[in-house]
Design a protein around this motif. Sequence first.
Motif, PDB file in Angstrom:
ATOM      1  N   ALA A  70     -28.269  -9.222  26.762  1.00 30.49           N
ATOM      2  CA  ALA A  70     -27.382  -9.468  25.622  1.00 30.49           C
ATOM      3  C   ALA A  70     -26.855  -8.153  25.047  1.00 30.49           C
ATOM      4  O   ALA A  70     -25.666  -8.033  24.733  1.00 30.49           O
ATOM      5  N   ALA A  71     -27.739  -7.156  24.914  1.00 33.69           N
ATOM      6  CA  ALA A  71     -27.295  -5.859  24.387  1.00 33.69           C
ATOM      7  C   ALA A  71     -26.283  -5.209  25.329  1.00 33.69           C
ATOM      8  O   ALA A  71     -25.265  -4.658  24.884  1.00 33.69           O
ATOM      9  N   MET A  72     -26.540  -5.262  26.624  1.00 30.08           N
ATOM     10  CA  MET A  72     -25.606  -4.694  27.591  1.00 30.08           C
ATOM     11  C   MET A  72     -24.246  -5.383  27.512  1.00 30.08           C
ATOM     12  O   MET A  72     -23.193  -4.724  27.511  1.00 30.08           O
ATOM     13  N   MET A  73     -24.261  -6.701  27.441  1.00 29.76           N
ATOM     14  CA  MET A  73     -23.009  -7.454  27.427  1.00 29.76           C
ATOM     15  C   MET A  73     -22.202  -7.190  26.167  1.00 29.76           C
ATOM     16  O   MET A  73     -20.978  -6.999  26.223  1.00 29.76           O
ATOM     17  N   GLU A  74     -22.873  -7.143  25.014  1.00 29.74           N
ATOM     18  CA  GLU A  74     -22.145  -6.939  23.763  1.00 29.74           C
ATOM     19  C   GLU A  74     -21.529  -5.546  23.700  1.00 29.74           C
ATOM     20  O   GLU A  74     -20.394  -5.374  23.251  1.00 29.74           O
ATOM     21  N   ILE A  75     -22.271  -4.538  24.146  1.00 31.72           N
ATOM     22  CA  ILE A  75     -21.719  -3.183  24.139  1.00 31.72           C
ATOM     23  C   ILE A  75     -20.580  -3.070  25.140  1.00 31.72           C
ATOM     24  O   ILE A  75     -19.533  -2.463  24.857  1.00 31.72           O
ATOM     25  N   ALA A  76     -20.762  -3.648  26.321  1.00 33.37           N
ATOM     26  CA  ALA A  76     -19.690  -3.602  27.319  1.00 33.37           C
ATOM     27  C   ALA A  76     -18.432  -4.289  26.797  1.00 33.37           C
ATOM     28  O   ALA A  76     -17.309  -3.819  27.031  1.00 33.37           O
ATOM     29  N   ARG A  77     -18.586  -5.363  26.059  1.00 38.12           N
ATOM     30  CA  ARG A  77     -17.419  -6.084  25.545  1.00 38.12           C
ATOM     31  C   ARG A  77     -16.626  -5.253  24.549  1.00 38.12           C
ATOM     32  O   ARG A  77     -15.392  -5.203  24.619  1.00 38.12           O
ATOM     33  N   VAL A  78     -17.321  -4.600  23.608  1.00 34.40           N
ATOM     34  CA  VAL A  78     -16.585  -3.876  22.573  1.00 34.40           C
ATOM     35  C   VAL A  78     -15.952  -2.600  23.112  1.00 34.40           C
ATOM     36  O   VAL A  78     -15.119  -1.994  22.433  1.00 34.40           O
TER      37      VAL A  78
ATOM     38  N   ALA B  72     -28.926 -19.614  28.400  1.00 34.82           N
ATOM     39  CA  ALA B  72     -28.896 -19.996  26.983  1.00 34.82           C
ATOM     40  C   ALA B  72     -29.558 -18.933  26.122  1.00 34.82           C
ATOM     41  O   ALA B  72     -29.081 -18.625  25.021  1.00 34.82           O
ATOM     42  N   ALA B  73     -30.643 -18.340  26.622  1.00 29.67           N
ATOM     43  CA  ALA B  73     -31.327 -17.285  25.867  1.00 29.67           C
ATOM     44  C   ALA B  73     -30.438 -16.056  25.733  1.00 29.67           C
ATOM     45  O   ALA B  73     -30.383 -15.420  24.670  1.00 29.67           O
ATOM     46  N   VAL B  74     -29.715 -15.698  26.789  1.00 25.66           N
ATOM     47  CA  VAL B  74     -28.808 -14.548  26.727  1.00 25.66           C
ATOM     48  C   VAL B  74     -27.670 -14.838  25.745  1.00 25.66           C
ATOM     49  O   VAL B  74     -27.302 -13.972  24.933  1.00 25.66           O
ATOM     50  N   SER B  75     -27.105 -16.037  25.800  1.00 21.82           N
ATOM     51  CA  SER B  75     -26.027 -16.397  24.872  1.00 21.82           C
ATOM     52  C   SER B  75     -26.506 -16.355  23.428  1.00 21.82           C
ATOM     53  O   SER B  75     -25.792 -15.869  22.528  1.00 21.82           O
ATOM     54  N   LEU B  76     -27.729 -16.856  23.199  1.00 18.88           N
ATOM     55  CA  LEU B  76     -28.282 -16.806  21.847  1.00 18.88           C
ATOM     56  C   LEU B  76     -28.514 -15.362  21.410  1.00 18.88           C
ATOM     57  O   LEU B  76     -28.243 -14.998  20.266  1.00 18.88           O
TER      58      LEU B  76
END
Length: 246
Positions: free
Chosen positions: A135-143, A33-37
């Motif tokens: 969260a930063a890793m996931m968002e950058i990987a997604r874009v 939940a913390a990562v999603s937030l």
Amino acid sequence: MIRPHDPEPRDAPSKRPDDPVRRRAAARRSLRAAVSLGCARLRAARGGRLGIAMAALISLGYGVMALVLQLDDGTISLEGLLGSAARGLAWAAAGPIALAAAHDRPASDRRDGIEALAAARGISRASLHGARSLAAMMEIARVVALPLAALSALAALLSGSLLLASQHLAYGAALALFGVVSGVTLGGLAAASGRVAGARGRALFLALTLVPWALADLAGDSRWSIPGALGAFLSFAARSAGGPVG
């Protein structure tokens, strides 16, 4: 016969409040939940919105170019175009999100009550720092990875042969891996910069990224920098998938 009363009723192990399995499961749920937030807050930041917008524009632009090229010649390889899109996404889309992640997210979370909420749910400050990094890793990987996967699928659909379609898909898988590596590298460094330098986190991130790149380029081997290393990994992924190098 009447059974004697059990003075200490025994619950099933899975129902005990102090069951370590349940505690670990609750901790994992809280961390997810913390990562999603953290992802949601990063997307809502100015840099996050800019990165997503740039990813959409780059995807649209390269998608149109792919359509035009395939209309001219239905058997042309689009791997060079995909590699160019990967470099553009790593700079123009991932860069703003990395800068947003480096801009003192801990202070922002304290101001908005996120740290207090996390503490109430049993998430330590160190775990919250880990959640921000993820969260930063996931968002950058997604874009980076998701637009490249979509463009590769489009290139495969537009291919004039099954062999060319399979080559585009293989190259797209390599580019998606490049997106994941970019996310881990840039997101981890950005989150660490924000944690260490606070409000000067963006300056530290840029210094750690651009200064070694300039020095390594002057020395004749840019691979000894983060942009150069990512570029070398992109070339390696291209060679592994049988695509063009560069």
